[in-house]
Enzyme design. Structure first.
Site, PDB file in Angstrom:
ATOM      1  N   LYS A  15     -86.348  28.084 -76.315  1.00  0.00           N
ATOM      2  CA  LYS A  15     -87.489  27.932 -77.236  1.00  0.00           C
ATOM      3  C   LYS A  15     -87.784  26.450 -77.518  1.00  0.00           C
ATOM      4  CE  LYS A  15     -85.522  30.317 -80.531  1.00  0.00           C
ATOM      5  NZ  LYS A  15     -84.231  30.576 -79.858  1.00  0.00           N
ATOM      6  N   ARG A  90     -87.664  35.104 -87.944  1.00  0.00           N
ATOM      7  CA  ARG A  90     -86.463  35.715 -87.359  1.00  0.00           C
ATOM      8  C   ARG A  90     -86.152  37.060 -87.998  1.00  0.00           C
ATOM      9  NH1 ARG A  90     -83.978  30.428 -85.678  1.00  0.00           N
ATOM     10  NH2 ARG A  90     -82.151  30.836 -84.418  1.00  0.00           N
ATOM     11  N   ARG A 127     -75.078  22.808 -73.775  1.00  0.00           N
ATOM     12  CA  ARG A 127     -76.209  22.132 -74.437  1.00  0.00           C
ATOM     13  C   ARG A 127     -75.766  20.869 -75.183  1.00  0.00           C
ATOM     14  NH1 ARG A 127     -80.289  25.204 -78.477  1.00  0.00           N
ATOM     15  NH2 ARG A 127     -78.455  25.563 -79.777  1.00  0.00           N
ATOM     16  N   ARG A 160     -73.861  20.813 -80.891  1.00  0.00           N
ATOM     17  CA  ARG A 160     -73.917  21.472 -82.201  1.00  0.00           C
ATOM     18  C   ARG A 160     -72.632  22.248 -82.464  1.00  0.00           C
ATOM     19  NH1 ARG A 160     -79.649  24.528 -82.382  1.00  0.00           N
ATOM     20  NH2 ARG A 160     -78.345  26.048 -83.454  1.00  0.00           N
ATOM     21  N   ARG A 171     -74.224  34.661 -83.346  1.00  0.00           N
ATOM     22  CA  ARG A 171     -75.668  34.393 -83.424  1.00  0.00           C
ATOM     23  C   ARG A 171     -76.451  35.384 -82.552  1.00  0.00           C
ATOM     24  NH1 ARG A 171     -75.543  28.503 -81.607  1.00  0.00           N
ATOM     25  NH2 ARG A 171     -77.814  28.613 -81.647  1.00  0.00           N
TER      26      ARG A 171
HETATM   27  P1  ADP Z   1     -83.239  27.530 -77.940  1.00  0.00           P
HETATM   28  O1  ADP Z   1     -84.149  26.529 -78.638  1.00  0.00           O
HETATM   29  O2  ADP Z   1     -83.955  28.811 -77.608  1.00  0.00           O
HETATM   30  O3  ADP Z   1     -81.953  27.772 -78.653  1.00  0.00           O
HETATM   31  P2  ADP Z   1     -82.943  25.386 -75.952  1.00  0.00           P
HETATM   32  O4  ADP Z   1     -84.345  25.017 -75.618  1.00  0.00           O
HETATM   33  O5  ADP Z   1     -82.174  24.431 -76.817  1.00  0.00           O
HETATM   34  O6  ADP Z   1     -82.852  26.890 -76.526  1.00  0.00           O
HETATM   35  O7  ADP Z   1     -82.158  25.594 -74.553  1.00  0.00           O
HETATM   36  C1  ADP Z   1     -80.774  25.927 -74.523  1.00  0.00           C
HETATM   37  C2  ADP Z   1     -80.082  25.156 -73.389  1.00  0.00           C
HETATM   38  O8  ADP Z   1     -80.551  25.663 -72.141  1.00  0.00           O
HETATM   39  C3  ADP Z   1     -80.364  23.654 -73.384  1.00  0.00           C
HETATM   40  O9  ADP Z   1     -79.186  23.002 -72.969  1.00  0.00           O
HETATM   41  C4  ADP Z   1     -81.497  23.499 -72.350  1.00  0.00           C
HETATM   42  O10 ADP Z   1     -81.459  22.222 -71.714  1.00  0.00           O
HETATM   43  C5  ADP Z   1     -81.168  24.622 -71.364  1.00  0.00           C
HETATM   44  N1  ADP Z   1     -82.377  25.253 -70.774  1.00  0.00           N
HETATM   45  C6  ADP Z   1     -83.572  25.482 -71.381  1.00  0.00           C
HETATM   46  N2  ADP Z   1     -84.429  26.105 -70.541  1.00  0.00           N
HETATM   47  C7  ADP Z   1     -83.761  26.290 -69.372  1.00  0.00           C
HETATM   48  C8  ADP Z   1     -84.100  26.885 -68.099  1.00  0.00           C
HETATM   49  N3  ADP Z   1     -85.314  27.418 -67.875  1.00  0.00           N
HETATM   50  N4  ADP Z   1     -83.158  26.896 -67.139  1.00  0.00           N
HETATM   51  C9  ADP Z   1     -81.938  26.365 -67.347  1.00  0.00           C
HETATM   52  N5  ADP Z   1     -81.541  25.781 -68.517  1.00  0.00           N
HETATM   53  C10 ADP Z   1     -82.438  25.736 -69.521  1.00  0.00           C
HETATM   54  P1  AMP Z   2     -81.733  27.268 -84.275  1.00  0.00           P
HETATM   55  O1  AMP Z   2     -81.754  25.766 -84.295  1.00  0.00           O
HETATM   56  O2  AMP Z   2     -83.084  27.886 -84.157  1.00  0.00           O
HETATM   57  O3  AMP Z   2     -80.735  27.813 -83.267  1.00  0.00           O
HETATM   58  O4  AMP Z   2     -81.191  27.723 -85.722  1.00  0.00           O
HETATM   59  C1  AMP Z   2     -79.902  27.326 -86.156  1.00  0.00           C
HETATM   60  C2  AMP Z   2     -79.527  28.115 -87.392  1.00  0.00           C
HETATM   61  O5  AMP Z   2     -80.431  27.821 -88.479  1.00  0.00           O
HETATM   62  C3  AMP Z   2     -79.557  29.639 -87.268  1.00  0.00           C
HETATM   63  O6  AMP Z   2     -78.368  30.164 -86.676  1.00  0.00           O
HETATM   64  C4  AMP Z   2     -79.719  30.052 -88.738  1.00  0.00           C
HETATM   65  O7  AMP Z   2     -78.494  29.927 -89.445  1.00  0.00           O
HETATM   66  C5  AMP Z   2     -80.671  28.964 -89.275  1.00  0.00           C
HETATM   67  N1  AMP Z   2     -82.084  29.364 -89.118  1.00  0.00           N
HETATM   68  C6  AMP Z   2     -83.018  28.769 -88.332  1.00  0.00           C
HETATM   69  N2  AMP Z   2     -84.198  29.402 -88.422  1.00  0.00           N
HETATM   70  C7  AMP Z   2     -84.007  30.453 -89.264  1.00  0.00           C
HETATM   71  C8  AMP Z   2     -84.824  31.509 -89.731  1.00  0.00           C
HETATM   72  N3  AMP Z   2     -86.108  31.628 -89.345  1.00  0.00           N
HETATM   73  N4  AMP Z   2     -84.290  32.411 -90.583  1.00  0.00           N
HETATM   74  C9  AMP Z   2     -83.016  32.301 -90.991  1.00  0.00           C
HETATM   75  N5  AMP Z   2     -82.177  31.344 -90.573  1.00  0.00           N
HETATM   76  C10 AMP Z   2     -82.660  30.424 -89.721  1.00  0.00           C
END
Ligand code: ADP
Ligand code: AMP
Length: 222
Positions: A15, A90, A127, A160, A171
């Site tokens: 995302k 969410r 990541r 993280r 999660r």
């Molecule tokens: P989210 O925001 O949904 O938690 P991220 O955008 O942070 O996910 O992506 C999670 C990990 O996967 C990061 O390390 C990112 O660089 C990697 N990633 C994202 N999209 C792809 C893809 N299409 N193929 C392979 N790795 C990806």
């Molecule tokens: P993310 O960076 O999107 O992976 O979110 C990290 C953490 O923040 C999640 O595991 C939740 O603890 C909190 N969080 C982020 N967005 C929300 C949401 N919309 N509702 C509740 N908790 C959230």
């Protein structure tokens, strides 16, 4: 033209990666609820302290706290032309609060990035994020040009604490129970497009742009 987009998907689906690319391409504000909580923690304020206690356990921050934060954020001037929401809503309660706050037909498109559980765990364990601008990298799939440094701003990269495997599993479990119902919610409204998330980053991005009526991906041509 105003465009309000939600990106749905499990933790690690991509995302943040896609929201950053789309916001640049479309000139829309990128609003990531998790980033807002991490920034609040860095500032050391009360919101950050409340959020930390849930985030470190892999649990959702209570609805009323998240809803207030996001509704304030989308009222800012940089959201007049639209926005891309990454990580919000969410829960059904959050989605309903958003619908109520926006005028009728407030959300234009919900893009759902589909990725298998095994791939989510692989992605989150590799990541690394920029401490300054939050840009995500992956040590194998998407490495930075200079090890340990952000390509975009030169900031320091870090992992993280909630990307530890045990917390990631929690999660994903929370996502299945509390966020998956949104697929049905937006599907019934006719606003949902599913995108195959296990393609390279540019291919996912092209499919998302096509679903928004931009670019030339399979979304336009079937
Ligand atoms: P989210 O925001 O949904 O938690 P991220 O955008 O942070 O996910 O992506 C999670 C990990 O996967 C990061 O390390 C990112 O660089 C990697 N990633 C994202 N999209 C792809 C893809 N299409 N193929 C392979 N790795 C990806
Ligand atoms: P993310 O960076 O999107 O992976 O979110 C990290 C953490 O923040 C999640 O595991 C939740 O603890 C909190 N969080 C982020 N967005 C929300 C949401 N919309 N509702 C509740 N908790 C959230």
């Amino acid at each position: 033209m105003r465009m309000r987009v939600i990106i749905l998907g499990a933790p690690g689906a991509g995302k943040g990666t896609q929201a950053a690319l789309l916001s640049k391409e479309l000139g829309l504000a990128h609003i990531a609820s998790g980033d807002l909580f991490r920034q609040a923690q860095d500032r050391g304020d009360e919101l950050g302290a409340i959020a930390k206690s849930y985030m470190e356990k892999g649990l959702l921050v209570p609805d009323e706290v998240v809803i207030k934060m996001i509704l304030e954020r989308i009222a800012a001037p940089d959201c007049i032309q639209g926005f891309i929401l990454d990580g919000f809503p969410r829960t059904l309660e959050q989605a309903q609060a958003l619908d109520q706050a926006l005028s009728a037909n407030g959300i234009d498109q919900v893009l759902y990035i589909e990725v298998s559980d095994e791939e989510l765990i692989r992605r989150l364990s590799g990541r690394w994020l920029c401490r300054s601008c939050q840009a995500p990298y992956h040590m194998i799939n998407n490495p930075p040009r200079v090890p340990g440094r952000c390509d975009l701003c030169g900031g320091e990269l870090y992992q993280r604490p909630d990307d530890a495997e045990e917390t990631v599993r929690k999660r994903i479990e929370v996502y299945m129970a509390q966020t998956m119902p949104l697929i049905d919610y937006y599907g019934k409204m006719g606003k949902l497009t599913a995108v195959k998330g296990e393609q390279d980053i540019d291919a996912v991005s092209n499919d998302m742009l096509a679903a928004l009526g931009r670019g030339e991906g399979p979304g336009e041509w079937g």
